[in-house]
Write a protein that holds these residues in place. Structure first.
Motif, PDB file in Angstrom:
ATOM      1  N   VAL A  21      -7.292  24.082   8.832  1.00  0.00           N
ATOM      2  CA  VAL A  21      -6.420  24.663   9.850  1.00  0.00           C
ATOM      3  C   VAL A  21      -5.076  23.939   9.819  1.00  0.00           C
TER       4      VAL A  21
ATOM      5  N   GLU B 165     -10.555  31.379  16.491  1.00  0.00           N
ATOM      6  CA  GLU B 165     -11.561  30.964  15.514  1.00  0.00           C
ATOM      7  C   GLU B 165     -12.846  31.763  15.689  1.00  0.00           C
TER       8      GLU B 165
ATOM      9  N   HIS C 134      -6.527  28.624   8.150  1.00  0.00           N
ATOM     10  CA  HIS C 134      -6.205  29.307   9.402  1.00  0.00           C
ATOM     11  C   HIS C 134      -4.921  28.702   9.961  1.00  0.00           C
TER      12      HIS C 134
ATOM     13  N   MET D 126      -7.835  19.642  10.667  1.00  0.00           N
ATOM     14  CA  MET D 126      -6.579  20.306  11.002  1.00  0.00           C
ATOM     15  C   MET D 126      -5.394  19.387  10.768  1.00  0.00           C
TER      16      MET D 126
END
Length: 363
Positions: free
Chosen positions: A74, A203, A114, A4
């Protein structure tokens, strides 16, 4: 392992105050999220930055340009407090432009990434967040609502601290290291825990939807599948009906209008399998119920009708009382009386809701 990247301002960087009693958060919010989720985190937050590209700092658009988001799974974005606090103050239009352009670049790098947005925590630089207005005339509520509305339009989940506040005007001396902006270390740890739980729930939902996509749809014969005894069993894909918000008064008009407009546009595009981000409409907020808001409402309704006409054609639906409603029947209010304006808009959105739900029920 999931990787991320975090883009944000001083709070994501870890500022807890401006004296020796308030060192950098340990761990920072991003680092703690990574530990809780078992992810690798690249914290690229920079103090003093914002969504809008209105000064010479490494704001959102400059940051986005630096990275190839194909290298990440992410992205968490946490800006907004400096858009409201610091001169030159960002306008809602500048914020929505930056969000739209930057997120489009991220998605072009990695269509499967995401995305998550964390709305700002409250700032008390200009007084209580309930009525704080900066020197440029933008209220804190207006700026924060703009971020939330644009996130909804872009279909990016957004966490709003106002829904369950950790920091309030009354507890600011205990929760903010400088009494105005930066949460103390203990509060930042709680923030990380809440964000981690929220992200994890999204998620899991995404993973569940991905599993549904593994169905071999080619085996379905017009909604029927054969059972072990040679009979057939109907297979139904259920589409959740939409529900527009009711505008209850002048104070909620702008926010509810934006929310409903985004919902209607997104639903039309989903039905038509079109990309909603290609629609040239962005949520805007206004400090007063004046001519600018009136023109914005009219332009937005015209855009909704145009998008619907070009993608769906007619949406005429007959209600249980025999009344015909549709998206194309929406009309901008013409009355100068605020009560009449609200009534017209509520009827517009309710008619569009009924028409689109009738279509969704057939899919």
């Amino acid at each position: 392992m999931t990787k991320m990247i975090v883009l944000g301002d001083s709070i994501m960087w870890g500022v807890t105050g401006f004296d020796s009693q308030h060192p950098r958060a340990n761990p920072t919010i991003p680092a703690h999220i990574g530990t809780l989720l078992g992810w690798t985190v690249d914290n690229q937050a920079i103090s003093g930055t914002r969504w809008a590209d209105v000064d010479n700092k490494d704001n959102f658009l400059e940051q986005v340009a630096k990275f190839n988001f194909a290298n990440y799974d992410v992205a968490l974005m946490g800006y907004g407090i400096n858009d409201f606090d610091d001169a030159p103050h960002s306008s809602p239009t500048q914020i929505t432009y930056a969000m739209n352009k930057g997120i489009a670049k991220i998605k072009s790098d990695n269509p499967n990434i995401h995305l998550y947005i964390e709305l700002p925590t409250p700032s008390f630089v200009y007084g209580s967040n309930d009525g704080a207005v900066n020197p440029s005339g933008y209220s804190q509520k207006q700026i924060y609502d703009t971020i939330k509305s644009e996130a909804q339009l872009l279909e990016v989940p957004a966490y709003d601290w106002r829904d369950n506040p950790l920091i309030t005007y009354d507890n600011r001396a205990q929760t903010l290291g400088d009494g105005q902006i930066h949460p103390v270390n203990a509060v930042q740890q709680t923030m990380a825990e809440r964000l981690a739980n929220w992200i994890e729930s999204h998620e899991q939902s995404t993973a569940s939807n991905a599993d549904n996509d593994l169905i071999d749809w080619s085996s379905l014969d017009q909604g029927q599948t054969t059972n072990s005894e040679g009979g057939s069993t109907a297979q139904t894909v259920t589409y959740t009906p939409i529900e527009v918000a009711t505008i209850n008064g002048p104070d909620s008009l702008n926010q509810a209008f934006n929310s409903n407009a985004a919902l209607i546009i997104n639903t039309i595009c989903k039905i038509a399998s079109e990309d909603a981000s290609a629609v040239s409409w962005h949520a805007q907020t206004f400090a007063t119920l004046g001519r600018e808001l009136r023109n914005y409402i009219a332009d937005t309704i015209a855009t909704i009708k145009q998008v619907s006409g070009q993608t769906l054609g007619t949406t005429n639906t007959e209600t249980s009382t025999g009344e015909t409603v549709s998206v194309e029947a929406m009309e901008a209010p013409t009355s100068l009386m605020i009560g009449d304006v609200i009534t017209t808009l509520n009827n517009d959105f309710k008619g569009a809701e009924t028409a689109l739900n009738a279509i969704l029920a057939t899919l």
